[in-house]
Design a protein around this motif. Structure first.
Motif, mmCIF file in Angstrom:
data_model
loop_
_atom_site.group_PDB
_atom_site.id
_atom_site.type_symbol
_atom_site.label_atom_id
_atom_site.label_comp_id
_atom_site.label_asym_id
_atom_site.label_seq_id
_atom_site.Cartn_x
_atom_site.Cartn_y
_atom_site.Cartn_z
ATOM 1 N N TRP A 149 0.838 -1.210 0.000
ATOM 2 C CA TRP A 149 0.000 0.000 0.000
ATOM 3 C C TRP A 149 0.870 1.256 0.000
ATOM 4 C CZ3 TRP A 149 -3.338 -2.055 4.636
ATOM 5 C CH2 TRP A 149 -4.190 -3.063 4.165
ATOM 6 N N LYS A 150 1.921 1.227 0.772
ATOM 7 C CA LYS A 150 2.788 2.399 0.881
ATOM 8 C C LYS A 150 3.450 2.724 -0.454
ATOM 9 C CE LYS A 150 6.533 4.254 3.750
ATOM 10 N NZ LYS A 150 7.467 3.970 4.884
ATOM 11 N N ARG A 151 3.985 1.701 -1.119
ATOM 12 C CA ARG A 151 4.638 1.938 -2.409
ATOM 13 C C ARG A 151 3.648 2.498 -3.431
ATOM 14 N NH1 ARG A 151 7.027 -3.086 -1.218
ATOM 15 N NH2 ARG A 151 5.491 -4.114 -2.554
ATOM 16 N N GLY A 152 2.470 1.884 -3.495
ATOM 17 C CA GLY A 152 1.499 2.297 -4.497
ATOM 18 C C GLY A 152 0.897 3.662 -4.224
ATOM 19 N N GLY A 173 3.085 4.288 10.248
ATOM 20 C CA GLY A 173 1.914 4.658 9.460
ATOM 21 C C GLY A 173 2.178 5.878 8.597
ATOM 22 N N PHE A 174 1.278 6.114 7.636
ATOM 23 C CA PHE A 174 1.382 7.295 6.785
ATOM 24 C C PHE A 174 -0.026 7.708 6.349
ATOM 25 C CE2 PHE A 174 1.238 3.841 3.726
ATOM 26 C CZ PHE A 174 0.432 4.342 2.698
ATOM 27 N N TRP A 175 -0.132 8.939 5.888
ATOM 28 C CA TRP A 175 -1.388 9.441 5.348
ATOM 29 C C TRP A 175 -1.135 9.986 3.940
ATOM 30 C CZ3 TRP A 175 -1.624 14.440 3.666
ATOM 31 C CH2 TRP A 175 -0.665 15.332 4.163
ATOM 32 N N HIS A 176 -2.205 10.016 3.156
ATOM 33 C CA HIS A 176 -2.124 10.555 1.792
ATOM 34 C C HIS A 176 -3.478 11.147 1.440
ATOM 35 C CE1 HIS A 176 -0.966 10.862 -2.451
ATOM 36 N NE2 HIS A 176 -2.189 10.424 -2.739
ATOM 37 N N VAL A 190 -6.396 8.768 2.706
ATOM 38 C CA VAL A 190 -5.986 7.396 3.027
ATOM 39 C C VAL A 190 -5.059 7.420 4.237
ATOM 40 C CG1 VAL A 190 -4.863 5.300 2.175
ATOM 41 C CG2 VAL A 190 -6.130 6.768 0.598
ATOM 42 N N LEU A 191 -5.302 6.501 5.169
ATOM 43 C CA LEU A 191 -4.399 6.308 6.299
ATOM 44 C C LEU A 191 -4.076 4.821 6.384
ATOM 45 C CD1 LEU A 191 -4.464 7.853 9.826
ATOM 46 C CD2 LEU A 191 -4.223 5.376 9.570
ATOM 47 N N CYS A 192 -2.799 4.504 6.397
ATOM 48 C CA CYS A 192 -2.355 3.110 6.502
ATOM 49 C C CYS A 192 -1.442 2.957 7.710
ATOM 50 C CB CYS A 192 -1.611 2.672 5.248
ATOM 51 S SG CYS A 192 -2.609 2.681 3.739
ATOM 52 N N ALA A 193 -1.571 1.833 8.389
ATOM 53 C CA ALA A 193 -0.736 1.557 9.556
ATOM 54 C C ALA A 193 -0.441 0.067 9.616
ATOM 55 C CB ALA A 193 -1.425 2.013 10.843
ATOM 56 N N VAL A 194 0.669 -0.270 10.253
ATOM 57 C CA VAL A 194 1.056 -1.666 10.439
ATOM 58 C C VAL A 194 1.450 -1.869 11.892
ATOM 59 C CG1 VAL A 194 3.466 -1.222 9.799
ATOM 60 C CG2 VAL A 194 2.535 -3.548 9.600
ATOM 61 N N ASP A 195 1.093 -3.017 12.440
ATOM 62 C CA ASP A 195 1.468 -3.346 13.812
ATOM 63 C C ASP A 195 1.505 -4.866 13.942
ATOM 64 O OD1 ASP A 195 2.219 -2.939 16.409
ATOM 65 O OD2 ASP A 195 0.187 -2.671 17.179
ATOM 66 N N GLN A 196 2.671 -5.379 14.322
ATOM 67 C CA GLN A 196 2.881 -6.821 14.471
ATOM 68 C C GLN A 196 2.439 -7.571 13.214
ATOM 69 O OE1 GLN A 196 1.850 -8.434 18.386
ATOM 70 N NE2 GLN A 196 1.736 -6.358 19.198
ATOM 71 N N ASN A 197 1.399 -8.370 13.288
ATOM 72 C CA ASN A 197 1.019 -9.231 12.164
ATOM 73 C C ASN A 197 -0.172 -8.710 11.369
ATOM 74 O OD1 ASN A 197 -0.686 -9.727 14.422
ATOM 75 N ND2 ASN A 197 -1.381 -11.630 13.488
ATOM 76 N N VAL A 198 -0.473 -7.413 11.457
ATOM 77 C CA VAL A 198 -1.657 -6.896 10.771
ATOM 78 C C VAL A 198 -1.368 -5.555 10.103
ATOM 79 C CG1 VAL A 198 -2.599 -5.632 12.765
ATOM 80 C CG2 VAL A 198 -4.150 -6.516 11.017
ATOM 81 N N SER A 199 -1.966 -5.375 8.929
ATOM 82 C CA SER A 199 -1.923 -4.092 8.214
ATOM 83 C C SER A 199 -3.347 -3.569 8.124
ATOM 84 C CB SER A 199 -1.359 -4.277 6.799
ATOM 85 O OG SER A 199 -0.046 -4.791 6.831
ATOM 86 N N VAL A 200 -3.517 -2.264 8.399
ATOM 87 C CA VAL A 200 -4.845 -1.634 8.395
ATOM 88 C C VAL A 200 -4.820 -0.437 7.453
ATOM 89 C CG1 VAL A 200 -6.555 -0.408 9.778
ATOM 90 C CG2 VAL A 200 -5.401 -2.401 10.727
#
Length: 239
Positions: A149-152, A173-176, A190-200
């Motif tokens: 998601w981050k790359r795209g 995490g990041f926002w766009h 868009v807001l994306c975040a990652v923590d341990q074994n999950v991406s949101v």
């Protein structure tokens, strides 16, 4: 009698028996002692080696337990239960259609994922709001959806587009945001975040006529952050 007429005393063939020395006693055999001593030495050495092995093993740190995954969808029957649309109703209070949700349970070929989409409108059908939630799980060393998601997403640059980091939601995490349109102003956040074994990933889409007050990141970003935290808490069983 001798030739000289004198008698010689008789010769006693058994005289030496009474006066002779007895033979020396046999020397003690030490073979048994030697064998016994060797056996005892082997036992002692074996015990020492065993103690050394045990001591060497005990000096090593015990293996660390494998950490269980931090997040799970086991207790989520409907992905839309993780979504709170209350903030969107401020601009578009009327639901548009039924919520759409999908849950893919973990299997041999999939670590698990879920999604939810909610749409709202108002008196003017051109003024709409939409929220989409995507959750993807990973196992082991598999790459996370967050990286994809981050790359795209961050590859989208140019006029009306902006991006930045997010802190306080997951480990990274990041926002766009994107704003485009003439007759209708469309805002995509868009807001994306990652923590341990999950991406949101949380996506907020707004369409507003030019006569209506437009959306700004200062008011949209807190909504997205709150939604991401709600999803993460729900996947940990926190209500």
């Amino acid at each position: 009698m001798t030739d000289n007429g004198r008698e010689e005393p008789p010769t006693n063939p058994f005289a030496a028996v009474g006066y002779g020395y007895p033979p020396p006693p046999p020397k003690p055999r030490r073979t048994g002692w030697i064998i016994g001593g060797i056996a005892a030495l082997v036992v002692v050495l074996g015990a020492g080696i065993a103690v050394g092995v045990v001591a060497g093993q005990s000096s090593e740190p015990p293996p660390k337990p494998v950490a269980a995954p931090g997040y799970s969808m086991d207790n989520v029957a409907n992905a839309c239960d993780l979504v709170d649309p209350a903030a969107l109703k401020k601009w578009s209070p009327t639901p548009k259609g039924q919520p759409e949700h999908k849950e893919v349970r973990p299997s041999e070929h999939d670590a698990g994922r879920l999604s939810c989409q909610l749409r709202y409108t108002g008196d003017d059908l051109l003024n709409s709001a939409e929220i989409l939630l995507d959750v993807d799980f990973t196992e082991g060393t598999a790459p996370s959806s967050y990286e994809s998601w981050k790359r795209g997403t961050l590859a989208k640059t140019g006029e009306g587009k902006a991006s930045g980091p997010i802190t306080g939601v997951g480990t990274e995490g990041f926002w766009h945001s994107e704003v485009y349109g003439e007759l209708v102003a469309n805002t995509r956040y868009v807001l994306c975040a990652v923590d341990q074994n999950v991406s949101v990933r949380v996506r907020l889409n707004f369409s507003r006529t030019r006569e209506v007050a437009q959306m700004h990141r200062a008011e949209v970003q807190p909504i997205a952050e709150a939604q991401a935290r709600k999803a993460l808490n729900g996947l940990k069983g926190i209500r």
